[in-house]
Design an enzyme around this catalytic site. Structure first.
Site, PDB file in Angstrom:
ATOM      1  N   PRO A  85       6.576  -0.475   4.780  1.00 43.84           N
ATOM      2  CA  PRO A  85       6.897   0.094   3.464  1.00 43.84           C
ATOM      3  C   PRO A  85       7.988  -0.687   2.730  1.00 43.84           C
ATOM      4  O   PRO A  85       8.124  -0.557   1.514  1.00 43.84           O
ATOM      5  CB  PRO A  85       7.364   1.524   3.774  1.00 43.84           C
ATOM      6  CG  PRO A  85       7.628   1.566   5.237  1.00 43.84           C
ATOM      7  CD  PRO A  85       6.824   0.483   5.867  1.00 43.84           C
ATOM      8  N   GLU A 112       7.022   4.098  13.831  1.00 39.62           N
ATOM      9  CA  GLU A 112       8.332   3.467  13.963  1.00 39.62           C
ATOM     10  C   GLU A 112       8.393   2.125  13.250  1.00 39.62           C
ATOM     11  O   GLU A 112       7.421   1.652  12.696  1.00 39.62           O
ATOM     12  CB  GLU A 112       8.656   3.266  15.447  1.00 39.62           C
ATOM     13  CG  GLU A 112       7.689   2.381  16.211  1.00 39.62           C
ATOM     14  CD  GLU A 112       6.465   3.131  16.726  1.00 39.62           C
ATOM     15  OE1 GLU A 112       5.409   2.975  16.078  1.00 39.62           O
ATOM     16  OE2 GLU A 112       6.552   3.802  17.748  1.00 39.62           O
ATOM     17  N   ARG A 149     -14.159  -6.873  -0.859  1.00 35.79           N
ATOM     18  CA  ARG A 149     -15.089  -6.777  -1.989  1.00 35.79           C
ATOM     19  C   ARG A 149     -14.985  -7.970  -2.929  1.00 35.79           C
ATOM     20  O   ARG A 149     -15.882  -8.220  -3.719  1.00 35.79           O
ATOM     21  CB  ARG A 149     -14.901  -5.459  -2.749  1.00 35.79           C
ATOM     22  CG  ARG A 149     -13.607  -5.327  -3.474  1.00 35.79           C
ATOM     23  CD  ARG A 149     -13.439  -3.939  -4.063  1.00 35.79           C
ATOM     24  NE  ARG A 149     -14.232  -3.704  -5.261  1.00 35.79           N
ATOM     25  CZ  ARG A 149     -13.933  -4.171  -6.471  1.00 35.79           C
ATOM     26  NH1 ARG A 149     -12.863  -4.914  -6.657  1.00 35.79           N
ATOM     27  NH2 ARG A 149     -14.706  -3.907  -7.500  1.00 35.79           N
ATOM     28  N   ASP A 164     -13.079  -5.431 -13.684  1.00 37.44           N
ATOM     29  CA  ASP A 164     -12.330  -4.372 -13.005  1.00 37.44           C
ATOM     30  C   ASP A 164     -10.995  -4.141 -13.680  1.00 37.44           C
ATOM     31  O   ASP A 164     -10.386  -5.087 -14.184  1.00 37.44           O
ATOM     32  CB  ASP A 164     -11.985  -4.768 -11.555  1.00 37.44           C
ATOM     33  CG  ASP A 164     -13.172  -4.717 -10.638  1.00 37.44           C
ATOM     34  OD1 ASP A 164     -14.201  -4.172 -11.035  1.00 37.44           O
ATOM     35  OD2 ASP A 164     -13.040  -5.243  -9.512  1.00 37.44           O
TER      36      ASP A 164
HETATM   37  N1  ADE Z   1       3.710   1.898   7.062  1.00 36.28           N
HETATM   38  C1  ADE Z   1       4.311   3.046   6.696  1.00 36.28           C
HETATM   39  N2  ADE Z   1       4.332   3.182   5.375  1.00 36.28           N
HETATM   40  C2  ADE Z   1       3.708   2.073   4.852  1.00 36.28           C
HETATM   41  C3  ADE Z   1       3.424   1.609   3.537  1.00 36.28           C
HETATM   42  N3  ADE Z   1       3.782   2.315   2.458  1.00 36.28           N
HETATM   43  N4  ADE Z   1       2.796   0.448   3.410  1.00 36.28           N
HETATM   44  C4  ADE Z   1       2.459  -0.284   4.489  1.00 36.28           C
HETATM   45  N5  ADE Z   1       2.704   0.087   5.750  1.00 36.28           N
HETATM   46  C5  ADE Z   1       3.319   1.262   5.946  1.00 36.28           C
END
Ligand code: ADE
Length: 242
Positions: A85, A112, A149, A164
């Site tokens: 994230p 984790e 795709r 697109d």
């Molecule tokens: N793992 C946990 N949250 C994530 C996200 N937003 N993007 C990619 N991997 C993740």
């Protein structure tokens, strides 16, 4: 394209067996390989994570199972994506870039974080968006879908992704199919007119209006033609007049 997925939960990728990505696998346009890195854990309990040095909440994936899994298959020229994230946000442009690669590796943690040393194996840290998922599997599935795709001939010959949303930098214009009048909801006259130039202008204006309404941030990076500039200032003036 060869796709390798490092995950503790390969069954979470069943979405890739269906529809267009499923067909791309069956026809050999992509090959998907799963590597459950728990199989490479050397401790007797098959643990793949441990507590962070220095203290703190949560567990971290240990380097050893990931390094040994990576050493078990060829990936010399591959893009190696860590699902995180905190990574750069995945977008259509990145999907286009990945679709040109011959091999992409997806590294998925679960629950984790990763020991920092794992990053030495990785070319890109990538996030699906600004929210935290339970693991990287759903994020990797989305990225694979968006990438596959775009591989030539994966969509039918007639299909095109050039219109697109996002590929031009604008959102896609509204589209209609039969019937012409559905319970009083009518198709715009211009689309029934057969007048190609008017249809082109209508679509462009609708794309601009939709982007202005829903994603004005996209317009900041957009390279406008003179026609588009004029249409956009008309739209803004009309908006102010309301
Ligand atoms: N793992 C946990 N949250 C994530 C996200 N937003 N993007 C990619 N991997 C993740």
């Amino acid at each position: 394209m060869r796709i390798d997925i490092l995950t503790l939960f390969p069954e979470m990728f069943s979405a890739l067996e269906h529809s267009i990505v499923g067909r791309a696998q069956k026809s050999g346009k992509i090959e998907v390989n799963f590597h459950n890195f728990r199989d490479f854990a050397t401790n007797t309990q098959k643990h793949v994570d441990d507590m962070p040095y220095g203290g703190g909440q949560g567990m971290l994936l240990m380097p050893q199972p990931i390094f040994d899994t990576m050493a078990s298959f060829p990936h010399e020229n591959a893009r190696v994506l860590m699902m995180d994230p905190a990574g750069r946000t995945f977008d259509q442009k990145f999907a286009e870039e990945l679709s040109q690669e011959s091999q992409v590796v997806f590294l998925c943690g679960h629950y984790e974080g990763f020991d920092e040393r794992i990053k030495s194996l990785v070319t890109d840290e990538v996030s699906l968006g600004d929210y935290v998922l339970t693991g990287g599997e759903v994020a990797a599935s989305v990225m694979i879908d968006a990438t596959v795709r775009l591989i030539p001939d994966v969509l039918g010959k007639k299909a095109s992704h050039e219109d697109d949303s996002f590929s031009s930098g604008l959102l896609e214009y509204p589209q209609y199919t039969r019937p012409e009048d559905f319970r009083g909801l009518k198709v715009p006259d211009v689309l029934m007119s057969g007048h190609h130039e008017n249809i082109r202008k209508w679509r462009l204006r609708e794309s601009l209006a939709k982007t202005l309404r829903l994603r004005p941030d996209l317009l900041e990076a957009y390279d406008f033609s003179d026609e588009e500039k004029a249409m956009l200032s008309d739209l803004k003036a009309a908006d102010h007049a309301v």
